[in-house]
Write a protein that holds these residues in place. Structure first.
Motif, short mmCIF file in Angstrom:
data_model
loop_
_atom_site.label_atom_id
_atom_site.label_comp_id
_atom_site.label_asym_id
_atom_site.label_seq_id
_atom_site.Cartn_x
_atom_site.Cartn_y
_atom_site.Cartn_z
N GLU A 14 -18.62 -0.18 -20.62
CA GLU A 14 -19.64 0.09 -21.63
C GLU A 14 -20.66 1.11 -21.16
OE1 GLU A 14 -19.03 -2.94 -20.37
OE2 GLU A 14 -18.41 -4.30 -21.98
N LYS A 16 -22.28 0.35 -17.83
CA LYS A 16 -23.19 -0.47 -17.02
C LYS A 16 -23.74 0.33 -15.84
CE LYS A 16 -19.81 -3.39 -16.45
NZ LYS A 16 -18.82 -2.90 -17.43
N GLY A 17 -22.86 1.18 -15.27
CA GLY A 17 -23.27 1.98 -14.10
C GLY A 17 -24.44 2.88 -14.45
N GLY A 40 -15.09 0.05 -12.18
CA GLY A 40 -15.21 1.49 -12.00
C GLY A 40 -16.41 1.94 -12.79
N HIS A 41 -17.43 2.41 -12.09
CA HIS A 41 -18.66 2.84 -12.76
C HIS A 41 -18.87 4.32 -12.47
CE1 HIS A 41 -19.33 -1.41 -13.16
NE2 HIS A 41 -19.52 -1.57 -11.87
N THR A 42 -18.95 5.13 -13.52
CA THR A 42 -19.25 6.55 -13.32
C THR A 42 -20.73 6.77 -13.55
OG1 THR A 42 -17.06 7.13 -14.06
CG2 THR A 42 -18.68 8.88 -14.10
N THR A 334 -24.60 2.39 -25.91
CA THR A 334 -24.22 3.61 -25.20
C THR A 334 -23.27 4.47 -26.04
OG1 THR A 334 -22.32 2.57 -24.13
CG2 THR A 334 -24.42 2.44 -22.96
N LYS A 335 -23.19 5.72 -25.69
CA LYS A 335 -22.21 6.67 -26.22
C LYS A 335 -22.29 6.89 -27.72
CE LYS A 335 -18.61 7.14 -23.34
NZ LYS A 335 -17.43 6.92 -22.48
N ASP A 337 -23.49 9.41 -29.01
CA ASP A 337 -23.12 10.83 -29.19
C ASP A 337 -21.62 11.00 -29.45
OD1 ASP A 337 -23.28 9.86 -26.38
OD2 ASP A 337 -22.23 11.74 -25.94
N GLY A 417 -27.82 5.46 -25.63
CA GLY A 417 -27.28 6.53 -24.80
C GLY A 417 -26.76 7.65 -25.67
N PRO A 420 -23.88 11.27 -20.86
CA PRO A 420 -23.66 10.55 -19.61
C PRO A 420 -24.80 10.68 -18.59
CG PRO A 420 -22.24 12.51 -19.76
CD PRO A 420 -22.97 12.40 -21.07
P1 GDP Z 1 -19.06 0.81 -16.61
O1 GDP Z 1 -17.80 0.32 -15.98
O2 GDP Z 1 -19.59 -0.13 -17.63
O3 GDP Z 1 -20.09 1.23 -15.61
O4 GDP Z 1 -18.66 2.13 -17.45
P2 GDP Z 1 -17.72 3.33 -16.96
O5 GDP Z 1 -18.48 4.16 -15.96
O6 GDP Z 1 -16.38 2.82 -16.56
O7 GDP Z 1 -17.50 4.11 -18.31
C1 GDP Z 1 -18.56 4.65 -19.05
C2 GDP Z 1 -18.40 6.17 -19.12
O8 GDP Z 1 -19.24 6.70 -20.14
C3 GDP Z 1 -18.80 6.91 -17.85
O9 GDP Z 1 -17.99 8.04 -17.71
C4 GDP Z 1 -20.25 7.30 -18.12
O10 GDP Z 1 -20.64 8.48 -17.42
C5 GDP Z 1 -20.19 7.58 -19.58
N1 GDP Z 1 -21.44 7.30 -20.33
C6 GDP Z 1 -22.32 6.28 -20.18
N2 GDP Z 1 -23.26 6.31 -21.14
C7 GDP Z 1 -22.96 7.38 -21.94
C8 GDP Z 1 -23.52 7.92 -23.14
O11 GDP Z 1 -24.50 7.42 -23.69
N3 GDP Z 1 -22.88 9.02 -23.68
C9 GDP Z 1 -21.77 9.58 -23.11
N4 GDP Z 1 -21.22 10.65 -23.70
N5 GDP Z 1 -21.23 9.09 -22.00
C10 GDP Z 1 -21.79 8.00 -21.42
#
Ligand code: GDP
Ligand code: IMO
Ligand code: MG
Length: 432
Positions: A14, A16-17, A40-42, A334-335, A337, A417, A420
């Motif tokens: 979602e 979280k990272g 896996g958190h990006t 999040t996301k 956009d 969000g 990213p």
């Molecule tokens: P996590 O496992 O919950 O930490 O999430 P991931 O890192 O696996 O996946 C979320 C992805 O969406 C990552 O590549 C983030 O950089 C990206 N991301 C997070 N928030 C946003 C946002 O608001 N908009 C966009 N376009 N990307 C986002």
């Protein structure tokens, strides 16, 4: 004083990272309390020269990227020591100081035989497979419950370690050789492998529950960061298509040793649409060009395994469920956009199962497998929203979408969000 939990409200990934990173500079400790390197958190971090740098974290808490914030791996985590040091070395090579890391002496260790058993079990299950990450997570938690697990502290007593490995292998080798027709492991090889990390791991190891208790007493702020998510939680998720740990707010307490009443804020991270990796039910999943649109717009490919993520519309039944199970005080949506460019944006408001209307998750998993979403259709928007920094910067239709999600999802949406990067965020209500 306050402990704050961040949890995933859907099936993981979602964002979280990013949310943890966003709060990193306002907190003193960030604790990973469940899961392991299945996560896996990006995280995308702004640099002084205006550029950005991308980090992919698996085992280490996202707070490790924030100077001055102490990263903690709690007792509820399962630790692959090889991955731990690969990740530490990778970050150090990029100039991130990891020396403050704390690791619970009670965390369990993923032994090589559990990685092997995870993979062969999936092959053996065939069409009934879970679609695990193959990192040995499930078998290691099973060993913990079965009381044949190896803990971090066992690395510091070679004879205890040997005895435990002997006990575990008596069972594991039978399973590997007789059920799966694979080669077994020798006690010597496993003990040697695990002991090879003992000296290096020692400086990080402590009683993390005591450390965090003392921090809270000293008025420090502790952020508890979940891996995975509510619908992947072993108790509250879509069992058996779940991970093997407690990814919900309750798990934040058991997985860290922080008493439940100390956790006074629960931030639910929810994507503006839904994704899932691996097998299992997913009512709003799209198998058409709209699903492809979301995968492309959100670059929905696993950070850990690279698998394309299954994509579908926002499911407010799932969000309401997550709000209830976790006691979500604030959502981060999040996301948003990634939804730009759609004529209309559906929101799932309920399910139909065999002609019966369900406002809540059906009690019976079989019903959930063939739940048909009931959609409400909202008008979409075409403006680029990545530069929005306040709610009023968003187009009217995007605002209406957020407001409708909020009405349906059981808690307020405090942050949105729009990209990213750390600053690509709209704050409606400050989180801390
Ligand atoms: P996590 O496992 O919950 O930490 O999430 P991931 O890192 O696996 O996946 C979320 C992805 O969406 C990552 O590549 C983030 O950089 C990206 N991301 C997070 N928030 C946003 C946002 O608001 N908009 C966009 N376009 N990307 C986002
Ligand atoms: P983050 O923290 C999405 C899924 C796997 C599989 C199931 C069980 O990045 O949100 P496991 O290896 O844990 O036994 O696999 O859980 N899964 C995840 N899906 N994000 C994750 O983590 C996941 N961690 C596990 O795909 O379906
Ligand atoms: Mg992820």
């Amino acid at each position: 004083m306050p402990a704050i939990a961040i949890i995933g409200a859907q099936w993981g990934d979602e964002g979280k990272g990013k949310a943890t990173d966003l709060l990193g500079s306002s907190v003193d400790y960030v604790v990973k309390f469940n899961g392991g390197n299945n996560a896996g958190h990006t995280v995308v971090i702004p640099q002084p020269d205006g550029s950005t740098e991308k980090f992919a974290l698996h085992l280490l808490p996202s707070g490790i990227l924030t100077p001055g914030c102490t990263p903690v791996i709690g007792n509820g985590v399962v630790v692959d020591l090889k991955v731990l040091f690969e990740e530490i070395d990778g970050l150090e090579a990029r100039g991130i100081d990891t020396s403050d890391l704390k690791l619970s002496a009670n965390a369990h260790v993923i032994a090589p035989y559990n990685r092997e058993i995870d993979k062969v079990t999936e092959r053996f299950l065939g069409s009934r497979r879970i679609g695990t990450t193959g990192r040995g997570i499930g078998p290691t938690y099973a060993d913990k419950m079965n009381r044949i697990g190896i803990r971090v502290q066992d690395l510091f007593d070679a004879s205890i370690l040997r005895g435990k490995v002997e006990g575990a292998l008596e069972l594991k080798n039978q399973i590997l050789t007789k059920v799966y027709n694979r080669r077994g492991f020798t006690v010597d090889a496993i003990v040697e492998d695990l002991l090879s990390y003992a000296d290096r791991v020692r400086p990080y190891v402590c009683d993390t529950a005591l450390l965090l208790h003392d921090a809270l007493v000293a008025d420090k702020t502790v952020l508890l960061e979940a891996g995975q998510a509510t619908l992947l939680d072993v108790d509250h998720g879509t069992y058996p298509f779940v991970t093997s740990s407690s990814a919900t707010a309750g798990g934040a307490s058991t997985g860290s040793g922080i008493a439940p009443a100390r956790i006074n804020q629960v931030i639910g991270i929810v994507k503006a649409y839904t994704t899932r990796v691996g097998e299992g039910p997913f009512p709003t999943e799209l198998h058409d060009d709209k699903g492809e649109f979301l995968r492309k717009a959100g670059w929905e490919y696993g950070t850990t395994t690279g698998r394309p993520r299954r994509c579908g519309w926002y499911d407010s039944v799932v969000a309401r469920y997550a709000a209830r199970i976790n006691g979500v005080t604030d959502f981060v949506l999040t996301k948003l956009d990634c939804l730009t460019g759609l004529e209309e944006v559906p929101i799932c408001v309920a399910y139909e199962v065999d002609g019966v209307h369900h406002d809540e998750m059906p009690v019976n998993q079989s019903d959930f497998h063939h739940a048909v979403p009931v959609y409400e259709y909202l008008p979409g928007w075409f403006e680029d929203i990545s530069g929005a920094r306040s709610f009023d910067d968003l187009p009217e239709n995007a605002k209406a979408y957020v407001e409708r999600c909020e009405e349906l999802s059981g808690s307020r949406i405090s942050v949105i969000g729009v990209g990213p990067g750390r600053h690509e965020t709209v704050v409606r209500h400050p989180l801390i």
